[in-house]
Motif scaffolding. Structure first.
Motif, PDB file in Angstrom:
ATOM      1  N   CYS A   9       0.830  -1.205   0.000  1.00 61.33           N
ATOM      2  CA  CYS A   9       0.000   0.000   0.000  1.00 61.33           C
ATOM      3  C   CYS A   9       0.864   1.253   0.000  1.00 61.33           C
ATOM      4  O   CYS A   9       1.663   1.466   0.918  1.00 61.33           O
ATOM      5  CB  CYS A   9      -0.943  -0.002   1.207  1.00 61.33           C
ATOM      6  SG  CYS A   9      -2.150   1.331   1.175  1.00 61.33           S
ATOM      7  N   CYS A 114      -1.805   4.787  -5.750  1.00 60.70           N
ATOM      8  CA  CYS A 114      -2.447   3.467  -5.809  1.00 60.70           C
ATOM      9  C   CYS A 114      -2.105   2.713  -7.087  1.00 60.70           C
ATOM     10  O   CYS A 114      -2.901   1.888  -7.559  1.00 60.70           O
ATOM     11  CB  CYS A 114      -3.960   3.604  -5.643  1.00 60.70           C
ATOM     12  SG  CYS A 114      -4.763   4.566  -6.943  1.00 60.70           S
ATOM     13  N   TYR A 182      -6.211   2.930  -2.817  1.00 60.76           N
ATOM     14  CA  TYR A 182      -7.242   3.860  -3.276  1.00 60.76           C
ATOM     15  C   TYR A 182      -8.192   4.221  -2.136  1.00 60.76           C
ATOM     16  O   TYR A 182      -8.504   5.403  -1.925  1.00 60.76           O
ATOM     17  CB  TYR A 182      -8.011   3.236  -4.440  1.00 60.76           C
ATOM     18  CG  TYR A 182      -9.137   4.099  -4.979  1.00 60.76           C
ATOM     19  CD1 TYR A 182      -8.912   5.416  -5.366  1.00 60.76           C
ATOM     20  CD2 TYR A 182     -10.421   3.581  -5.113  1.00 60.76           C
ATOM     21  CE1 TYR A 182      -9.953   6.203  -5.865  1.00 60.76           C
ATOM     22  CE2 TYR A 182     -11.460   4.351  -5.615  1.00 60.76           C
ATOM     23  CZ  TYR A 182     -11.220   5.662  -5.988  1.00 60.76           C
ATOM     24  OH  TYR A 182     -12.256   6.440  -6.478  1.00 60.76           O
TER      25      TYR A 182
END
Length: 415
Positions: A9, A114, A182
């Motif tokens: 991430c 992302c 996201y």
């Protein structure tokens, strides 16, 4: 092994839990694509907004899915119109056709890290019958003016690196993202816009007094004028409320170690996301580091993971000895007709659910539109008509049926 997205991430977001009581204008419950998009939009429109997430942002399906930002629903456009009526169905098709535009615009506007890649998606025919299905979809997409093209078997082989598929539809509107990043990026943008966001804050009680909503947590309460329940397949049931009931389906994925530069020259060299026409669907894609992800319906476990390894080797023989690094699953809320719903809970208060595995674009679109409807006190602009209630017969039994069917197919499949 666990969720790959948690380890890759690019967005770091953390919030404290709620330890006080306060009053807010709009309360959002659920920190996925829908909830975070709605909270962000409502705050941008000047509302005082509070968002409560029982775990962490993206803990549910938003942080566990494949990461395909598709245009439209799983259903073909004509099926949507047949189910909803021509005018209503055409409106939903039109709105969701622009879903990827909205997703990638949000990513650009808020600089969300992302791994956004907009090279389209490939819908792959797994059989001769699947080719006919794709031809029918192509005709419908062309009637919409969508930039979708049919690829023959040779071109499909070049695009995928696999000999298993007969043809493909390439949809240039779509793309891939790191879904957990996201969701966290939307949460970051929402807090920057003024949203009071709390993680690890489960709502233990929820009631409507007729004047306001009261959400009770372990260490506090929130009173609100309006409510958006955006927990989808992960929502709790409250005795005081009539909440929607749907079937839930698990979808699992495995990820390989990063492929070699030589393998990446032939396996999805264009970095499209892909899924096939089989009844028990298979999806696959590459992540930013070149790992190959493959997934399908099921809760995980030995039957499903062993099938995925066999399927991987069958699609790409060069990967037969490639190590698996991660394996995870998430829940999908599936309505009987595979259409999403917006259910009215009270004036200016709604529950959104039932994306049936298409959460990224619809979640963004539905969340944003519902925030506007709440603040304008007008549901006319919502993507679908509001329903007063929603329930299905024996959703738990249906869920067991789906899982048993996926297990049966995967036990014998790809051998």
């Amino acid at each position: 092994m666990d969720n790959l997205w948690q380890h890759t991430c690019g967005e770091t977001f953390n919030a404290t839990s709620l330890t006080c009581s306060h009053t807010t204008e709009v309360l959002v419950i659920g920190g996925g694509f829908t909830g975070c998009s709605a909270a962000l939009k409502a705050a941008e429109l000047g509302a005082d907004v509070t968002l409560l997430e029982a775990e962490t942002i993206g803990h549910g399906g938003s942080g566990r899915n494949v990461g395909l930002a598709n245009a439209g629903l799983w259903l073909p456009p004509d099926d949507v119109c047949n189910a909803m009526g021509q005018v209503t169905g055409a409106r939903l098709n039109h709105v969701l056709a622009g879903g990827p535009d909205q997703v990638f615009a949000m990513i650009a506007k808020h600089d969300i890290q992302c791994d956004a890649t907009r090279n389209g998606t490939l819908h792959l025919a797994h059989s001769a019958k699947g080719v006919e299905q794709l031809k029918a979809r192509l005709t419908q997409f062309k009637q919409q003016g969508a930039p979708v093209t049919m690829l023959d078997q040779l071109e499909t082989r070049k695009r995928t690196g696999s000999d298993l598929f007969y043809a493909a539809l390439h949809d240039r509107r779509a793309g891939t993202i790191q879904p957990l990043a996201y969701a966290k990026g939307l949460a970051r943008a929402a807090t920057a816009a003024g949203v009071k966001l709390y993680e690890n804050t489960a709502v233990l009680g929820l009631e409507n007094t007729g004047e306001q909503w009261i959400a009770t947590t372990a260490d506090g309460t929130v009173k609100a004028n309006s409510l958006l329940l955006a927990t989808n397949a992960y929502h709790a049931h409250f005795k005081t409320l009539n909440l929607p009931t749907t079937s839930t389906v698990h979808y699992f994925q495995i990820a390989t170690e990063p492929l070699t530069p030589q393998q990446l020259q032939t396996i999805l060299p264009g970095r499209e996301g892909a899924w096939d026409t089989a009844l028990i669907m298979t999806s696959f894609r590459l992540d930013a580091a070149g790992r190959l992800l493959i997934g399908g319906m099921g809760a995980g476990g030995a039957v499903h993971s062993n099938w995925a390894k066999r399927k991987l080797a069958k699609m790409f023989p060069s990967l037969v000895r490639t190590e698996i690094s991660h394996c995870w699953s998430g829940r999908i809320s599936m309505t009987a007709d595979h259409l999403p719903r917006i259910m009215k809970l009270a004036p200016n208060s709604y529950s959104i659910f039932g994306y049936s595995g298409r959460g990224i674009s619809p979640g963004t679109v539905f969340g944003t539109a519902t925030a506007q409807a709440i603040l304008n006190s007008d549901p006319a602009g919502l993507p679908v008509p509001v329903c007063e209630d929603y329930s299905e017969w024996s959703p738990g039994l249906k869920s067991v049926f789906y899982e048993a069917g996926a297990s049966a197919v995967h036990f014998s499949g790809a051998r």
